[in-house]
Design a protein around this motif. Structure first.
Motif, PDB file in Angstrom:
ATOM      1  N   TRP A  10    -102.156 -14.269  -9.129  1.00 49.51           N
ATOM      2  CA  TRP A  10    -102.954 -14.906  -8.093  1.00 49.51           C
ATOM      3  C   TRP A  10    -104.277 -15.280  -8.739  1.00 49.51           C
ATOM      4  CZ3 TRP A  10    -102.178 -10.089  -4.498  1.00 49.51           C
ATOM      5  CH2 TRP A  10    -100.877 -10.096  -3.999  1.00 49.51           C
ATOM      6  N   VAL A  11    -104.496 -16.562  -8.890  1.00 47.34           N
ATOM      7  CA  VAL A  11    -105.733 -16.993  -9.551  1.00 47.34           C
ATOM      8  C   VAL A  11    -106.732 -17.421  -8.492  1.00 47.34           C
ATOM      9  CG1 VAL A  11    -106.697 -18.424 -11.382  1.00 47.34           C
ATOM     10  CG2 VAL A  11    -104.300 -17.778 -11.467  1.00 47.34           C
ATOM     11  N   MET A  12    -107.759 -16.610  -8.344  1.00 44.41           N
ATOM     12  CA  MET A  12    -108.709 -16.805  -7.250  1.00 44.41           C
ATOM     13  C   MET A  12    -109.996 -17.467  -7.746  1.00 44.41           C
ATOM     14  SD  MET A  12    -106.781 -15.523  -4.970  1.00 44.41           S
ATOM     15  CE  MET A  12    -107.936 -15.813  -3.632  1.00 44.41           C
ATOM     16  N   THR A  50    -115.749 -26.358  -6.839  1.00 45.43           N
ATOM     17  CA  THR A  50    -114.860 -27.518  -6.718  1.00 45.43           C
ATOM     18  C   THR A  50    -113.442 -27.061  -7.037  1.00 45.43           C
ATOM     19  OG1 THR A  50    -116.228 -28.128  -8.598  1.00 45.43           O
ATOM     20  CG2 THR A  50    -115.726 -29.880  -7.009  1.00 45.43           C
ATOM     21  N   SER A  51    -112.522 -27.468  -6.176  1.00 41.29           N
ATOM     22  CA  SER A  51    -111.187 -26.898  -6.328  1.00 41.29           C
ATOM     23  C   SER A  51    -110.486 -27.430  -7.578  1.00 41.29           C
ATOM     24  CB  SER A  51    -110.354 -27.190  -5.083  1.00 41.29           C
ATOM     25  OG  SER A  51    -110.161 -28.568  -4.975  1.00 41.29           O
ATOM     26  N   SER A  52    -109.787 -26.523  -8.232  1.00 42.34           N
ATOM     27  CA  SER A  52    -108.981 -26.918  -9.390  1.00 42.34           C
ATOM     28  C   SER A  52    -107.777 -25.993  -9.404  1.00 42.34           C
ATOM     29  CB  SER A  52    -109.784 -26.752 -10.676  1.00 42.34           C
ATOM     30  OG  SER A  52    -110.156 -25.402 -10.837  1.00 42.34           O
ATOM     31  N   ASN A  53    -106.732 -26.426 -10.064  1.00 44.04           N
ATOM     32  CA  ASN A  53    -105.551 -25.572 -10.133  1.00 44.04           C
ATOM     33  C   ASN A  53    -105.479 -24.884 -11.484  1.00 44.04           C
ATOM     34  OD1 ASN A  53    -103.187 -24.243 -10.011  1.00 44.04           O
ATOM     35  ND2 ASN A  53    -101.949 -26.011  -9.380  1.00 44.04           N
ATOM     36  N   SER A  54    -105.919 -23.637 -11.513  1.00 47.90           N
ATOM     37  CA  SER A  54    -105.969 -22.915 -12.781  1.00 47.90           C
ATOM     38  C   SER A  54    -104.595 -22.498 -13.276  1.00 47.90           C
ATOM     39  CB  SER A  54    -106.838 -21.674 -12.637  1.00 47.90           C
ATOM     40  OG  SER A  54    -108.157 -22.051 -12.443  1.00 47.90           O
ATOM     41  N   CYS A  55    -103.587 -22.554 -12.402  1.00 56.15           N
ATOM     42  CA  CYS A  55    -102.260 -22.132 -12.843  1.00 56.15           C
ATOM     43  C   CYS A  55    -101.743 -22.985 -13.999  1.00 56.15           C
ATOM     44  CB  CYS A  55    -101.281 -22.167 -11.668  1.00 56.15           C
ATOM     45  SG  CYS A  55    -101.504 -20.767 -10.554  1.00 56.15           S
ATOM     46  N   SER A  56    -102.268 -24.198 -14.103  1.00 56.79           N
ATOM     47  CA  SER A  56    -101.794 -25.042 -15.213  1.00 56.79           C
ATOM     48  C   SER A  56    -102.753 -25.001 -16.404  1.00 56.79           C
ATOM     49  CB  SER A  56    -101.614 -26.479 -14.708  1.00 56.79           C
ATOM     50  OG  SER A  56    -102.728 -26.852 -13.929  1.00 56.79           O
ATOM     51  N   SER A  57    -103.692 -24.082 -16.404  1.00 52.79           N
ATOM     52  CA  SER A  57    -104.661 -24.029 -17.516  1.00 52.79           C
ATOM     53  C   SER A  57    -104.054 -23.401 -18.775  1.00 52.79           C
ATOM     54  CB  SER A  57    -105.893 -23.230 -17.087  1.00 52.79           C
ATOM     55  OG  SER A  57    -105.541 -21.873 -16.917  1.00 52.79           O
ATOM     56  N   GLN A  64     -99.946 -18.433  -8.419  1.00 56.25           N
ATOM     57  CA  GLN A  64    -100.441 -19.075  -7.199  1.00 56.25           C
ATOM     58  C   GLN A  64    -101.945 -19.228  -7.294  1.00 56.25           C
ATOM     59  OE1 GLN A  64     -98.134 -16.880  -4.153  1.00 56.25           O
ATOM     60  NE2 GLN A  64     -99.037 -18.364  -2.753  1.00 56.25           N
ATOM     61  N   ASN A  65    -102.395 -20.439  -7.037  1.00 48.43           N
ATOM     62  CA  ASN A  65    -103.824 -20.721  -7.035  1.00 48.43           C
ATOM     63  C   ASN A  65    -104.376 -20.341  -5.660  1.00 48.43           C
ATOM     64  OD1 ASN A  65    -105.789 -21.950  -8.812  1.00 48.43           O
ATOM     65  ND2 ASN A  65    -106.005 -23.528  -7.234  1.00 48.43           N
ATOM     66  N   ASN A  66    -105.493 -19.619  -5.621  1.00 52.98           N
ATOM     67  CA  ASN A  66    -106.105 -19.200  -4.358  1.00 52.98           C
ATOM     68  C   ASN A  66    -105.082 -18.676  -3.343  1.00 52.98           C
ATOM     69  OD1 ASN A  66    -108.649 -19.768  -5.259  1.00 52.98           O
ATOM     70  ND2 ASN A  66    -108.726 -21.833  -4.379  1.00 52.98           N
ATOM     71  N   TYR A  67    -104.372 -17.653  -3.746  1.00 55.50           N
ATOM     72  CA  TYR A  67    -103.386 -16.975  -2.889  1.00 55.50           C
ATOM     73  C   TYR A  67    -104.015 -16.742  -1.509  1.00 55.50           C
ATOM     74  CZ  TYR A  67    -100.491 -13.024  -1.331  1.00 55.50           C
ATOM     75  OH  TYR A  67     -99.682 -12.174  -0.621  1.00 55.50           O
ATOM     76  N   ARG A  68    -103.356 -17.286  -0.496  1.00 58.21           N
ATOM     77  CA  ARG A  68    -104.002 -17.395   0.818  1.00 58.21           C
ATOM     78  C   ARG A  68    -104.473 -16.074   1.459  1.00 58.21           C
ATOM     79  NH1 ARG A  68    -105.185 -20.629   5.166  1.00 58.21           N
ATOM     80  NH2 ARG A  68    -104.332 -19.887   7.142  1.00 58.21           N
ATOM     81  N   PRO A  69    -103.651 -15.016   1.453  1.00 59.88           N
ATOM     82  CA  PRO A  69    -104.159 -13.772   2.048  1.00 59.88           C
ATOM     83  C   PRO A  69    -105.454 -13.269   1.382  1.00 59.88           C
ATOM     84  CG  PRO A  69    -101.793 -13.667   1.808  1.00 59.88           C
ATOM     85  CD  PRO A  69    -102.236 -14.911   1.082  1.00 59.88           C
ATOM     86  N   ALA A  70    -105.558 -13.417   0.069  1.00 62.75           N
ATOM     87  CA  ALA A  70    -106.791 -12.985  -0.616  1.00 62.75           C
ATOM     88  C   ALA A  70    -107.922 -13.987  -0.357  1.00 62.75           C
ATOM     89  CB  ALA A  70    -106.534 -12.843  -2.108  1.00 62.75           C
TER      90      ALA A  70
END
Ligand code: NGD
Length: 246
Positions: A187-189, A195-202, A222-228
């Motif tokens: 879970w990448v928070m 500014t939003s970015s998708n770190s899962c592809s980093s 998962q980027n910004n895992y919703r429950p967290a």
């Protein structure tokens, strides 16, 4: 507060209820404290070994149910806030030994049978200090005992959310047992407001993916895992990234 009084306080069994993994009341707290102290008392503070903590590990052995382990790296506060509301998920600090040592510094001295209240070596001064060795051994044990899906919360606001030099990247990920753990779920928070970015592809997360895949486990991210994310949003309810439909 000195490390001694804090440790005594924590070992007085006045532990928060969410900590009680197996029943702590069945554990002998004074004996655990004594065994903890014996690991490093009357020893050179730069010469502590994993074996010094063996009796303590044996005494305070706790296992987390399958699918319920949460590792973290550079995201301590959020990980702990999250397990506080998401009961049934445990970080190392929600287990007895992690709870006892969290935020503390301790060491002894070869010439004395007392705790050293003057000074303890810093992390980078000598790697075999009582605190670093403690975290290494209990992190290793925590990882070895994981089963099913293992979760890890990483900090996407850093250029390297995964660091191979961190305890997660150097100890925990290599001590997951692929015969027991089938999936590592990251879970990448990101900080709210960034500014939003998708770190899962980093590149950094890819490095973790490679390590996990090579060790024959499935990797998901998962980027910004919703429950967290919802826990983060408690402090920023008005922010646009928090205001989307519940
Ligand atoms: O250079 C260091 C150092 N710098 C900070 N810290 C350090 N520990 C060293 N051995 N060497 C301390 O470690 C500091 O208190 C940090 O809050 C803590 C975690 O560092 P971080 O954020 O870089 O994450 P890691 O991946 O190294 O370690 C976190 C994972 C997590 O899954 C726990 O199960 O490893 C376990 N853990 C390890 C070390 C310390 C927890 C702790 C803790 N509770 O302090």
């Amino acid at each position: 507060m000195s490390s001694e009084s804090l440790t005594f306080h924590r070992l007085g069994c006045h532990h928060p209820s969410q900590l009680v993994l197996p029943d702590l009341r069945s554990k002998d707290c004074p004996k655990i404290l004594d065994t903890f102290k014996n690991a490093f008392i009357a020893k050179n503070a730069c010469d502590i070994t994993k074996e010094d903590y063996e009796p303590l590990l044996h005494l305070a052995d706790q296992t987390v149910p399958c699918n319920k382990t949460l590792f973290w790296s550079k995201s301590k506060e959020l990980a702990h806030q999250f397990t506080r509301v998401q009961s049934g998920l445990f970080t190392l600090e929600d287990t007895l030994l992690g709870y006892l040592g969290d935020d503390l510094t301790w060491c002894g001295d070869a010439r004395s049978a007392e705790l050293n209240h003057q000074s303890c070596p810093h992390w980078h001064e000598c790697p075999s200090n009582p605190v670093s060795v403690f975290w290494n051994v209990i992190s290793q044990k925590f990882a070895e005992s994981a089963c099913g899906v293992a979760q890890v919360m990483l900090n996407g606001s850093l250029s390297e959310p995964f660091s191979k030099y961190s305890t997660f990247g150097s100890v925990e990920v290599y001590n997951l047992d692929p015969r027991k753990v089938h999936t590592v779920q990251a879970w990448v928070m990101h900080d709210v407001g960034e500014t939003s970015s998708n770190s899962c592809s980093s590149v950094s997360i890819n490095e973790l993916k490679l390590i996990v895949s090579k060790r024959n486990m499935t990797f998901t991210c998962q980027n910004n895992y919703r429950p967290a994310r919802l826990v983060q949003c408690v402090k920023h309810p008005e922010h646009s990234s928090c205001a989307s439909n519940i």
